[in-house]
Motif scaffolding. Structure first.
Motif, short mmCIF file in Angstrom:
data_model
loop_
_atom_site.label_atom_id
_atom_site.label_comp_id
_atom_site.label_asym_id
_atom_site.label_seq_id
_atom_site.Cartn_x
_atom_site.Cartn_y
_atom_site.Cartn_z
N GLY A 47 0.80 -1.23 0.00
CA GLY A 47 0.00 0.00 0.00
C GLY A 47 0.83 1.27 0.00
O GLY A 47 0.30 2.35 0.25
N ARG A 48 2.11 1.17 -0.27
CA ARG A 48 2.96 2.36 -0.28
C ARG A 48 2.94 3.09 -1.62
O ARG A 48 3.55 4.14 -1.77
N ARG A 77 23.34 12.74 -12.97
CA ARG A 77 22.13 12.96 -12.18
C ARG A 77 20.99 12.14 -12.75
O ARG A 77 20.90 11.96 -13.96
N THR A 78 20.12 11.63 -11.89
CA THR A 78 18.90 10.95 -12.31
C THR A 78 17.72 11.62 -11.60
O THR A 78 17.80 11.92 -10.42
N VAL A 79 16.65 11.84 -12.37
CA VAL A 79 15.45 12.48 -11.83
C VAL A 79 14.25 11.64 -12.26
O VAL A 79 13.86 11.67 -13.43
N PRO A 80 13.67 10.88 -11.32
CA PRO A 80 12.52 10.06 -11.70
C PRO A 80 11.25 10.91 -11.81
O PRO A 80 11.08 11.89 -11.08
N ARG A 81 10.39 10.53 -12.76
CA ARG A 81 9.08 11.20 -12.87
C ARG A 81 8.24 10.74 -11.68
O ARG A 81 8.21 9.54 -11.36
N ALA A 82 7.56 11.66 -11.05
CA ALA A 82 6.74 11.33 -9.88
C ALA A 82 5.57 10.45 -10.29
O ALA A 82 4.86 10.73 -11.26
N ILE A 83 5.39 9.36 -9.53
CA ILE A 83 4.27 8.43 -9.76
C ILE A 83 3.51 8.16 -8.46
O ILE A 83 2.81 7.16 -8.36
N ALA A 84 3.69 9.01 -7.47
CA ALA A 84 3.05 8.86 -6.16
C ALA A 84 3.54 7.62 -5.42
O ALA A 84 2.79 6.96 -4.70
N CYS A 85 4.80 7.30 -5.61
CA CYS A 85 5.42 6.17 -4.92
C CYS A 85 6.92 6.46 -4.80
O CYS A 85 7.72 5.96 -5.60
N THR A 87 9.41 5.46 -3.00
CA THR A 87 10.40 4.38 -2.91
C THR A 87 10.68 3.78 -4.28
O THR A 87 11.83 3.51 -4.63
N VAL A 88 9.65 3.60 -5.09
CA VAL A 88 9.83 3.04 -6.43
C VAL A 88 10.50 4.07 -7.34
O VAL A 88 11.33 3.71 -8.18
N GLU A 89 10.17 5.33 -7.16
CA GLU A 89 10.81 6.38 -7.96
C GLU A 89 12.33 6.37 -7.72
O GLU A 89 13.12 6.35 -8.68
N GLN A 90 12.74 6.36 -6.46
CA GLN A 90 14.16 6.38 -6.13
C GLN A 90 14.85 5.07 -6.51
O GLN A 90 15.99 5.06 -6.98
N TYR A 91 14.16 3.97 -6.34
CA TYR A 91 14.68 2.66 -6.74
C TYR A 91 14.96 2.67 -8.24
O TYR A 91 16.02 2.24 -8.70
N SER A 92 14.02 3.19 -9.01
CA SER A 92 14.17 3.25 -10.47
C SER A 92 15.32 4.16 -10.88
O SER A 92 16.08 3.82 -11.79
N ALA A 93 15.46 5.29 -10.20
CA ALA A 93 16.57 6.20 -10.50
C ALA A 93 17.91 5.50 -10.26
O ALA A 93 18.85 5.63 -11.05
N GLY A 94 17.99 4.75 -9.18
CA GLY A 94 19.21 4.00 -8.89
C GLY A 94 19.47 2.90 -9.90
O GLY A 94 20.62 2.67 -10.31
N LEU A 95 18.40 2.23 -10.34
CA LEU A 95 18.57 1.19 -11.35
C LEU A 95 19.11 1.77 -12.66
O LEU A 95 20.00 1.18 -13.28
N VAL A 96 18.59 2.92 -13.06
CA VAL A 96 19.06 3.55 -14.31
C VAL A 96 20.55 3.85 -14.21
O VAL A 96 21.31 3.57 -15.14
N ALA A 97 20.98 4.41 -13.10
CA ALA A 97 22.40 4.71 -12.92
C ALA A 97 23.22 3.41 -12.98
O ALA A 97 24.29 3.38 -13.60
N SER A 98 22.71 2.36 -12.38
CA SER A 98 23.41 1.06 -12.40
C SER A 98 23.44 0.46 -13.80
O SER A 98 24.47 -0.02 -14.26
N PHE A 99 22.29 0.49 -14.48
CA PHE A 99 22.21 -0.05 -15.84
C PHE A 99 23.16 0.68 -16.80
O PHE A 99 23.65 0.10 -17.76
N ALA A 100 23.38 1.97 -16.55
CA ALA A 100 24.21 2.79 -17.45
C ALA A 100 25.70 2.55 -17.27
O ALA A 100 26.48 2.77 -18.20
#
Length: 125
Positions: A47-48, A77-85, A87-100
């Protein structure tokens, strides 16, 4: 001094219209594996994240991440688009940096460039 500060700040702020950003120039397309998706599924189940359960129980969540890449291929720098979540926004930003990391096509020319990375999480809930 103030002008230099404003210029450096503008360079690290993503454009307003993300549709104009080129896609991340990955050498090999990143793979969103089940363990990666599991974190997102757990956040939604807890429910987060404000995401209604689909009628068929199949979730599909896409998140865009504006990514500033230097001429050396390093993510600045990574800036996730806000999706009202958050933790997932920041997780995704970190994944992009890792994938790159060591996975971007070389480019010519100097200066930092903004790109758009999109991660799609797909699971049955």
């Amino acid at each position: 001094m103030i002008i230099a500060l404003l210029l450096s700040q503008a360079a690290t702020t993503p454009p307003t219209d993300w549709s104009t950003l080129a896609p991340m120039p990955y050498v090999a397309a990143p793979q969103v594996t089940p363990p990666i998706t599991r974190f997102v599924a757990d956040e939604v189940a807890a429910g987060r994240c404000a995401m209604p359960k689909p009628a068929d129980g199949h979730y599909l969540l896409r998140i865009d991440v504006a990514t500033l890449v230097g001429p050396d291929g390093a993510v600045r720098r990574t800036v996730p688009r806000a999706i009202a979540c958050p933790t997932v926004e920041q997780y995704s930003a970190g994944l992009v940096a890792s994938f790159a990391r060591a996975n971007l096509q070389p480019r010519t020319g100097g200066g930092d460039i903004w790109y758009r990375a999109t991660i799609t999480y797909d699971w049955a809930g």
